[in-house]
Design a protein around this motif. Structure first.
Motif, PDB file in Angstrom:
ATOM      1  N   ALA A   1       0.802  -1.229   0.000  1.00 42.77           N
ATOM      2  CA  ALA A   1       0.000   0.000   0.000  1.00 42.77           C
ATOM      3  C   ALA A   1       0.837   1.283   0.000  1.00 42.77           C
ATOM      4  O   ALA A   1       0.582   2.175  -0.819  1.00 42.77           O
ATOM      5  N   ARG A  35      -6.093   1.215  -1.215  1.00 40.96           N
ATOM      6  CA  ARG A  35      -6.981   1.264  -0.052  1.00 40.96           C
ATOM      7  C   ARG A  35      -7.071   2.695   0.465  1.00 40.96           C
ATOM      8  O   ARG A  35      -6.062   3.404   0.539  1.00 40.96           O
ATOM      9  N   GLU A  42     -16.323  -1.757  -0.135  1.00 39.46           N
ATOM     10  CA  GLU A  42     -15.771  -1.985   1.197  1.00 39.46           C
ATOM     11  C   GLU A  42     -15.685  -3.492   1.440  1.00 39.46           C
ATOM     12  O   GLU A  42     -16.555  -4.253   1.002  1.00 39.46           O
ATOM     13  N   GLU A  43     -14.637  -3.903   2.129  1.00 39.34           N
ATOM     14  CA  GLU A  43     -14.440  -5.321   2.397  1.00 39.34           C
ATOM     15  C   GLU A  43     -14.965  -5.721   3.767  1.00 39.34           C
ATOM     16  O   GLU A  43     -14.982  -4.898   4.698  1.00 39.34           O
ATOM     17  N   VAL A  72      -3.712  -2.624   7.370  1.00 39.67           N
ATOM     18  CA  VAL A  72      -4.427  -1.631   6.564  1.00 39.67           C
ATOM     19  C   VAL A  72      -5.711  -1.148   7.231  1.00 39.67           C
ATOM     20  O   VAL A  72      -6.433  -0.325   6.654  1.00 39.67           O
ATOM     21  N   SER A  81     -12.005  -1.924   5.436  1.00 42.64           N
ATOM     22  CA  SER A  81     -11.087  -1.343   4.462  1.00 42.64           C
ATOM     23  C   SER A  81     -11.843  -1.094   3.169  1.00 42.64           C
ATOM     24  O   SER A  81     -12.530  -1.978   2.655  1.00 42.64           O
ATOM     25  N   VAL A 107     -11.688  -0.004  -0.879  1.00 45.61           N
ATOM     26  CA  VAL A 107     -10.806  -0.007  -2.047  1.00 45.61           C
ATOM     27  C   VAL A 107     -11.308   1.033  -3.035  1.00 45.61           C
ATOM     28  O   VAL A 107     -12.516   1.192  -3.241  1.00 45.61           O
TER      29      VAL A 107
END
Length: 255
Positions: free
Chosen positions: A43, A61, A76-77, A112, A170, A172
């Motif tokens: 990142a 991210r 979003e994860e 992250v 996190s 993206v």
């Protein structure tokens, strides 16, 4: 083109856990004469590559520095906890941070997630990388909380993971340097946003020949408008037929 000019190419940085293959495939179909080069970078290095011009755009991210970069959030994860398969957490569908209060929670230096307070008990040392932390989980030293894509990236047969419902997430995004919004960046934006070839910014170009296909404009009210590609346009129904979803009149009251 003179001998000193380099042929056009598009350089796309992406961080671990992100899978750009779908968008790369569409790029290669639409712009076969412009190679797309993938740069998988951690990142911080991905942001540096965008800042220094080593990459034209990146799948990174959030957050990013909005004074330098433009960004289009994509998704979003789910955040998960990675544990050994015989761990008590493996017996449930999901957990909270409070459920992990008695666990040693590993906190790698390349984490992250934006924590206000890490749950559980801290390890004596922070692992250098997420991959190192996964190895420690497999050794029974602690558990690890990461975005789901990173859990999949570092998958091991002896480990599993479960969602953590109240952990940070996190996000993206597609990002690029704001002062370097080139035509190729616009093309990739169009692909990521699902625009068709003929939509306003979803251009299909042959830049090696120096030409660019422009979308055709059509007078308002002209027949044959429509096509639902990318701009939400609707086709006109055939004459004499009602469009789907049209309201029907009230039924007559029976005597």
């Amino acid at each position: 083109m003179t001998g000193s000019e380099e042929p056009p190419q598009f350089r796309l940085a992406y961080v671990p856990g992100v899978t750009p293959s779908k968008w790369v495939r569409i790029w290669n179909e639409r712009l076969p004469d412009i190679p797309l080069t993938l740069l998988q970078l951690p990142a911080p290095e991905a942001r540096d590559a965008l800042r220094d011009g080593a990459a034209d755009a990146g799948l990174v991210r959030l957050p990013v520095d909005r004074t330098v970069f433009s960004a289009i959030p994509l998704y979003e994860e789910t955040t998960v906890v990675v544990v050994p398969k015989d761990h008590v957490v493996a017996a449930v569908d999901e957990v909270t941070r409070e459920d992990l209060a008695d666990e040693i929670v590993l906190h790698p230096l390349d984490d992250v997630l934006d924590w206000d307070r890490l749950p559980g008990r801290p390890a004596l040392e922070r692992p250098a990388t997420t991959e190192d932390a996964v190895e420690l989980v497999a050794a029974g030293i602690g558990v690890l909380i990461v975005p789901q894509s990173l859990a999949r990236l570092h998958h091991r047969k002896d480990l599993t993971y479960r969602p953590v419902t109240d952990a940070p997430v996190s996000a993206v995004a597609l990002s690029w340097r704001e002062d370097a919004t080139t035509d190729m960046v616009e093309d990739f934006i169009g692909i990521v946003r699902g625009r068709t070839v003929n939509s306003t910014r979803g251009r299909s170009t042959d830049r090696t020949a120096g030409t660019q296909a422009q979308p055709k404009k059509q007078a308002r009210g002209a027949s044959g408008t429509g096509g639902n590609g990318g701009n939400g346009g609707r086709r006109k129904p055939p004459a004499g037929k009602k469009p789907q979803g049209a309201k029907r009149g009230k039924p007559k009251r029976r005597s």
